[in-house]
Enzyme design. Structure first.
Site, PDB file in Angstrom:
ATOM      1  N   GLU A 184       1.777  -4.464  -5.326  1.00  0.00           N
ATOM      2  CA  GLU A 184       0.637  -5.371  -5.193  1.00  0.00           C
ATOM      3  C   GLU A 184      -0.590  -4.761  -5.859  1.00  0.00           C
ATOM      4  O   GLU A 184      -0.840  -3.570  -5.761  1.00  0.00           O
ATOM      5  CB  GLU A 184       0.362  -5.621  -3.706  1.00  0.00           C
ATOM      6  CG  GLU A 184      -0.726  -6.647  -3.442  1.00  0.00           C
ATOM      7  CD  GLU A 184      -0.899  -6.940  -1.959  1.00  0.00           C
ATOM      8  OE1 GLU A 184      -1.986  -7.398  -1.570  1.00  0.00           O
ATOM      9  OE2 GLU A 184       0.060  -6.676  -1.195  1.00  0.00           O
ATOM     10  N   CYS A 222       0.864  -1.180   0.000  1.00  0.00           N
ATOM     11  CA  CYS A 222       0.000   0.000   0.000  1.00  0.00           C
ATOM     12  C   CYS A 222       0.900   1.229   0.000  1.00  0.00           C
ATOM     13  O   CYS A 222       1.919   1.258   0.695  1.00  0.00           O
ATOM     14  CB  CYS A 222      -0.914  -0.005   1.224  1.00  0.00           C
ATOM     15  SG  CYS A 222      -1.994   1.429   1.340  1.00  0.00           S
TER      16      CYS A 222
END
Length: 551
Positions: free
Chosen positions: A449, A415
């Site tokens: 990700e 993140c």
């Protein structure tokens, strides 16, 4: 006097003028008994209404109710006689229908008549914009609104203007869909050249942007200042002549689309007015508008505004509590180890297991500005790299990225977030570059990700483009390998190939993939680098870090 009372409509809505004319010699007390007997009155009214003309002419008096020897009306329902037995069933059916209508009219008589809207509208709610009646919608597709995002008045429009704009947008969408269908008929290749229509449209947009006014004249400035002084923050500022008409129209379309999406979420029950949605946060010397919902505790979320300590990230309910906290808070930088410092920029490595509360608060804060984020409380398997900007008051949070301690897919970022007050200043690319610097030290190939947020995807594509153009500018050989680029830059080969394709630098020829060195793109990049300078870059020599061993 009795004739005047019964000449209009009766209490049950039936016309009884003929019945009153025929009974004008009866006594008031007997008439009251007739009215109390609802069934007899109903049947007599039905029968007499069918023969009203005969009653007026006096041609047929057999249909009138029979008299008693004293000349009064019958006192009970059993005293009523019918002229023909075959009409009993018909009279009963008509009486039942009329009684049902009367009951329905009686039940709804106390309800006010008003226009019907969607069943999910709550008429007790109102738009927060001063002077707005909650009618209309920015999208032009809804009858009411209850938020600023859908308020025509806030956007300096009327409900009718919104409807006209909606019809114009629909026509443009149909034309665009038709043109796309025509383009689909072309032969599909890996890299299609722009069509003539697309080239003409590009020239048209360029011309529209070139015609933009250089600035506001004196009258326009006075008008804008007067509007701002009159309405303050309760209205959107006037946006005409600030940019080109084309870009302003794009902005209006984006506003309408976002408002329509919020309305769909509200109708679906995912977002509702007055729900636990934090609107603003006070963070240091900034007051930030939030973008998305974050699962803060209900007692804090329902306030609409949170006050946060920018150092320890503790959230509070009021300015007074924040002021008292800041007088006692000893934190001036994030917890953990400072692994990078150059100038006033520092990066701290924070272990989610050792500093659980801080990392949870950081995740809750990040969710206010990220859509695709599900990690809030399970922070122990992650490391957080927090970038700060230092001054004489402490190290202020610029942004951060998190990373799994043991990633099976070699993700180097789980993140990533740049705080809104530091966006569009180069800090996002610094965070991305720092994540790849850590991957180089670990001698791994990294990739973020998925899924990426919209802003995150834009930032990563820009970074990958910059890395590839820098590599090609410094490359002196004749043959180039994707694997070599990946090993030197720590960028995943899949990301390299997708970036080359988007730049139209990867071609397939005679069974081989060729990388084209487009000098025009490289020259543009060099010009931007020269203009930008070397202010916001990561210096690998300033990193003091060794990869963590296990958890």
């Amino acid at each position: 006097s009795f004739t005047q009372r019964t000449a209009g409509s009766s209490s049950d809505g039936t016309e009884d003028s003929d019945f009153s004319a025929d009974l004008e010699h009866t006594e008031v007390s007997d008439i009251a008994r007739v009215r109390r007997s609802s069934t007899r009155l109903t049947r007599a009214s039905l029968r007499l209404s069918q023969s009203s003309q005969d009653l007026k002419q006096g041609a047929d008096r057999d249909e009138t109710p029979p008299r008693t020897p004293t000349g009064n009306a019958p006192s009970s329902e059993s005293d009523i006689e019918v002229s023909s037995p075959s009409n009993d069933l018909e009279d009963e059916r008509l009486a039942k229908e009329l009684s049902l209508k009367e009951a329905a009219a009686h039940d709804l008589s106390h309800r006010p008549k008003r226009r019907r809207f969607h069943e999910s509208y709550n008429f007790n709610m109102k738009c927060p914009t001063p002077g707005c009646n909650s009618l209309g919608h920015l999208t032009g597709r809804h009858e009411r609104h209850f938020s600023i995002s859908g308020c025509p008045l806030y956007h300096n429009l009327s409900a009718d203007e919104c409807k006209v704009r909606a019809s114009t947008r629909d026509k443009q969408t149909e034309e665009r869909t038709l043109s796309h269908r025509q383009d689909e008929n072309r032969h599909s290749t890996r890299n299609q050249a722009p069509t003539d229509r697309q080239l003409r449209y590009k020239e048209k947009v360029t011309e529209l942007r070139r015609k933009r006014n250089s600035g506001l004249n004196k009258e326009q400035k006075e008008k804008y200042m007067e509007h701002r002084q009159s309405h303050g923050t309760s209205r959107e500022p006037l946006l005409e002549n600030i940019t080109s008409d084309y870009d302003l129209e794009l902005f209006r379309k984006a506003q309408a689309r976002a408002s329509d999406d919020l309305e769909k979420l509200r109708l679906a029950g995912q977002v509702s007015e007055g729900s636990n949605m934090i609107k603003t946060i006070v963070f240091g010397r900034y007051e930030l508008d939030t973008w998305y919902h974050s699962p803060y505790p209900e007692e804090y979320a329902r306030l609409g505004r949170l006050y946060m300590c920018e150092f320890c990230l503790k959230y509070m309910k009021s300015q007074t509590i924040l002021r008292r906290h800041m007088a006692k808070c000893v934190w001036k930088h994030p917890p953990g180890d400072e692994i990078y410092r150059k100038g006033n920029i520092s990066v701290f490595e924070v272990d989610g297991k050792k500093n659980k509360i801080y990392c949870q608060n950081l995740c809750l804060l990040a969710k206010l500005f990220l859509d695709h984020k599900t990690l809030y409380y399970d922070v122990e398997p992650f490391l957080f790299y927090v970038m700060t900007e230092a001054d004489n008051t402490g190290c202020h949070l610029v942004g951060y990225f998190s990373k799994e301690k043991n990633s099976f897919l070699n993700y180097n970022v789980s993140c990533i977030l740049t705080m809104p007050q530091y966006m569009r200043q180069g800090y996002g690319k610094m965070l991305i570059d720092f994540s790849y610097l850590l991957s180089k030290v670990e001698e791994k190939v990294g990739s973020p990700e998925r899924p990426l947020s919209d802003l995150g995807l834009i930032s990563y594509r820009s970074y990958w483009k910059e890395v590839l153009l820098r590599y090609l500018n410094n490359f002196q050989g004749k043959e180039i390998s994707i694997k070599e680029i990946s090993q030197e830059t720590a960028v995943n080969p899949v990301d390299i190939v997708s970036t080359l394709q988007s730049l139209q630098m990867l071609k397939y020829w005679k069974g081989k993939h060729l990388v084209l060195k487009r000098q025009d793109l490289i020259d543009d990049w060099k010009a931007k680098e020269t203009k930008r300078g070397n202010g916001k870059t990561i210096d690998p020599t300033a990193l003091k870090w060794t990869p963590p061993k296990g958890t």
